[in-house]
Design an enzyme around this catalytic site. Structure first.
Site, PDB file in Angstrom:
ATOM      1  CG  ASP B 117      42.571  40.746  51.536  1.00 14.96           C
ATOM      2  OD1 ASP B 117      43.062  41.947  51.915  1.00 14.96           O
ATOM      3  OD2 ASP B 117      42.282  40.749  50.455  1.00 14.96           O
ATOM      4  CG  HIS B 124      37.598  47.753  46.229  1.00 14.44           C
ATOM      5  ND1 HIS B 124      38.134  47.583  44.665  1.00 14.44           N
ATOM      6  CD2 HIS B 124      37.433  46.790  46.578  1.00 14.44           C
ATOM      7  CE1 HIS B 124      38.293  46.280  44.880  1.00 14.44           C
ATOM      8  NE2 HIS B 124      37.801  45.547  45.825  1.00 14.44           N
ATOM      9  CD  GLU B 191      41.639  42.693  45.173  1.00 11.24           C
ATOM     10  OE1 GLU B 191      40.688  42.815  44.700  1.00 11.24           O
ATOM     11  OE2 GLU B 191      41.763  42.360  46.495  1.00 11.24           O
ATOM     12  CD  GLU B 193      44.260  44.247  49.975  1.00 13.92           C
ATOM     13  OE1 GLU B 193      44.284  43.944  51.070  1.00 13.92           O
ATOM     14  OE2 GLU B 193      43.528  43.371  49.013  1.00 13.92           O
ATOM     15  CG  ASP B 225      44.321  39.966  47.468  1.00 16.39           C
ATOM     16  OD1 ASP B 225      44.988  38.976  47.581  1.00 16.39           O
ATOM     17  OD2 ASP B 225      43.187  40.439  47.578  1.00 16.39           O
ATOM     18  NE  ARG B 229      39.939  41.736  40.181  1.00 11.88           N
ATOM     19  CZ  ARG B 229      40.106  41.667  41.352  1.00 11.88           C
ATOM     20  NH1 ARG B 229      39.533  41.054  42.269  1.00 11.88           N
ATOM     21  NH2 ARG B 229      40.701  42.927  41.754  1.00 11.88           N
ATOM     22  CD  GLN B 232      37.842  37.521  43.308  1.00  8.71           C
ATOM     23  OE1 GLN B 232      38.729  37.980  42.678  1.00  8.71           O
ATOM     24  NE2 GLN B 232      37.231  38.221  44.373  1.00  8.71           N
ATOM     25  CE  LYS B 245      40.702  38.361  46.030  1.00  8.70           C
ATOM     26  NZ  LYS B 245      40.967  39.858  45.887  1.00  8.70           N
ATOM     27  CB  THR B 249      49.468  37.574  49.305  1.00 10.97           C
ATOM     28  OG1 THR B 249      48.159  36.913  48.878  1.00 10.97           O
ATOM     29  CG2 THR B 249      48.977  38.950  49.868  1.00 10.97           C
ATOM     30  CD  GLU B 354      38.035  49.686  42.295  1.00  5.15           C
ATOM     31  OE1 GLU B 354      37.630  50.425  42.523  1.00  5.15           O
ATOM     32  OE2 GLU B 354      39.038  48.875  42.977  1.00  5.15           O
TER      33      GLU B 354
END
Lengths: 405, 405
Positions: B117, B124, B191, B193, B225, B229, B232, B245, B249, B354
């Protein structure tokens, strides 16, 4: 009764019986082999010759079917193999199925699914912290004693012992460089580790408990986590090691089943903080999770370190419980490395970064000084564990030569 | 001449033809399928019915044999498929081999080898930097504009669209907590992607050059993904994301071949610093590496963001060149994610971290506020790219529902 032609006390005697995959001289066919002394038994052929039901697990080009078969099958197969190589009445059937170790080609013994690498030696983590963050209040990050830190590595570049390792190129940036420069790594290093091989898969969303370790993990190997320190230093913030590690990871050709290491089990070091329940191996009924493995690291035949695996803060069982506590599933062939094994003594450090203190104090080898590896250097890691009655269980060595790009 | 029963302008018309793996209603057998409109063509059966030599690539339970076949074969097969679904004389043979999309089960279309990844959106990376390191002089780390930062993820937990995602549990530690606490993640995020799928392998020790991208990469998919948080944040120093993570996925069930996206190719943003030669796509003769993909992210059917892929600083070709520059080899089925796609506008941000500025500004959805995901939330990402003559090329959507542990 004595095993076939293996001297008493041989660390690869019938008490050991590690598994690998080999091709006989002159052949490219891959077969499961079992090491006995300095010979390899063609295990599939032996099963066939003796009419064993385990032929379906052993007459295979990889260990994966055996790995997937589960703990009861692992025990049964091991018991059968022990009989095949020790009971005299089998001798005439079995003896022709041995190949001299020096005559065969050894292969990567299993298909690697996911590869994870941990960071479980307190001595190693403290040394690295002091080298890279000399001003930090604590050489360990705040999370270090609460969870076994790990990250995913590249499974496609796991190679078997004796595979040459091409010196990686990449970006590096010294403190005085205005911009990164590109070229072959000038700080190529080793990491002496133990690798654990998962046999039985688990379901996504279902953690594996601490005491289910031996239901899932088949055995262990030696592992050299080659590391390009200059590439790693420039790339690793904020998402961790990537190209500094992904060019190659070497594993020994022999996988030692956990059952062969029952006499080597030890309690891990005392914990500084109480652990969360899923990691708490001081709870009643949890078996000791450490292994007393005596590793030796040599460069060009000269021993540079003897890291003791018994000093690891986090055990393989804790690593497995942690790796799956978020529901991540296991697959047959998953491999996870312990992290660099470093003991408290200087001569017990498992990488050149520590042994030379980031190049400040080069090693004096018979063929010259070493801050980091030079092209042509051959790195060999070997190990043994205590067996029954003062005997030794040998681990297959992992060796690799650095070649220029 | 019109394709069989697909309306003019359908984003899944015969100019698109993405590949997947399906089981027909009532069957568990896996077959390669090609999407046309709201139908799936049984591609192996079509090849067999028409006596095509590509039956060996298409009559398979995964896309891996096709992926491994290489660029010439990819073009030839695509040309053949286009003819099969558009030339009227094939209609009687081909038409019975279509299945309504709503009737089939879609599977993970290829066996994932390694999963990497990246972190290639400047918007971002700057937003994340400002959220987590508000006092830093620069919201980007010093390496960010010199190399595409990436890390390895867990390939064993890549799942196909519409697979439920179990909320992960793990350790977290808030600033006020004296010790870490354990429990289900309370900051579960997405996420948005794009995933790139490697077809042709490469040799260990041999980097893949920037302009060999299309010799190795077969196509792309959408990728979510999923990220916890809180897990992480506590675990990721110093070795990067791991359990935050690795629980899941999600990828779309349809892989769009790069050839279908030729009209969507765009130049990437201007580079702030000159790049090292292996990454320099401003050199003469290098084709533009960006793709103009218009992504849309919805929670429970409500669109929350529209991230533009054309804004990505690093291209997939640069990511491939970087990933292999140290000699790391590629395997058929390697998957790499672009990293979260975020545009410069607030409504173009590709993750809740975000979009809600780390929970400070919850989204107002029709069914309530969202700082992070709640159990039962369904996240769906879709996308399209410009095609010829003002048309659109649709990408298969990636969807997933959060379920409680």
């Amino acid at each position: 009764m004595p095993p076939f032609d293996v001297p008493e006390g041989d660390p690869f005697g019938p008490h050991n019986l590690p598994y690998g995959v080999f091709s006989p001289a002159g052949s490219t066919e891959r077969r499961v082999g079992v090491r006995l002394g300095d010979h390899v038994l063609d295990a599939g052929a032996a099963a066939a010759a003796l009419g064993s039901p385990y032929v379906s697990l052993l007459a295979q080009p990889t260990l994966n079917p055996l790995l997937a078969a589960g703990r009861t099958a692992w025990s049964d197969v091991r018991r059968a193999l022990t009989a095949w190589v020790t009971v005299p009445s089998h001798r005439s059937a079995i003896e022709p199925l041995f190949h001299p170790l020096s005559s065969v080609t050894l292969h990567l013994p299993f298909e690697v699914a996911d590869y994870v690498d941990f960071y479980a030696s307190e001595n190693h983590a403290r040394n690295v912290g002091q080298i890279f963050r000399p001003d930090a209040e604590d050489s360990l990050t705040p999370n270090w004693k609460h969870l076994p830190i790990g990250y995913h590595g590249r499974s496609g570049t796991v190679v078997v012992s004796d595979t040459d390792v091409v010196r990686p190129s990449g970006q590096r940036k010294g403190p005085g460089d205005p911009a990164p420069v590109f070229g072959p790594s000038i700080r190529l290093d080793i990491e002496a580790e133990v690798g654990f091989v998962v046999g039985v898969p688990s379901e996504q969303g279902r953690p594996v408990a601490l005491d289910d370790f031996r239901e899932h993990v088949f055995g262990l190997c030696l592992l050299n986590d080659w590391s390009a320190r200059d590439i790693q230093a420039w790339e690793y913030v904020p998402l961790g090691p990537f190209l500094g590690k992904s060019f190659a990871t070497s594993v020994s050709a022999w996988i030692t089943p956990l059952e062969a290491l029952d006499h080597a089990r030890v309690a891990p070091p005392e914990r500084t903080y109480p652990l969360l329940p899923y990691l708490d191996d001081s709870a009643p009924g949890i078996e000791p999770g450490g292994y007393d493995l005596r590793i030796s690291v040599a460069i060009n035949g000269h021993v540079v370190s003897e890291p003791p695996f018994s000093t690891m803060y986090w055990t393989a069982a804790q690593q497995l419980a942690h790796m799956t506590v978020n529901g991540a599933s296991l697959r047959t062939g998953d491999l996870y490395g312990s992290g660099t094994v470093s003991g408290p003594e200087e001569a017990q450090r498992g990488c050149l970064l520590e042994l030379t203190w980031n190049g400040r104090d080069p090693l004096e080898l018979p063929d010259g000084k070493r801050a980091f590896l030079e092209d042509g250097d051959v790195v060999t890691m070997s190990a043994w564990a205590p067996g029954a009655d003062g005997g030794r269980v040998g681990l297959g060595e992992v060796s690799g030569r650095v070649v220029s790009v």
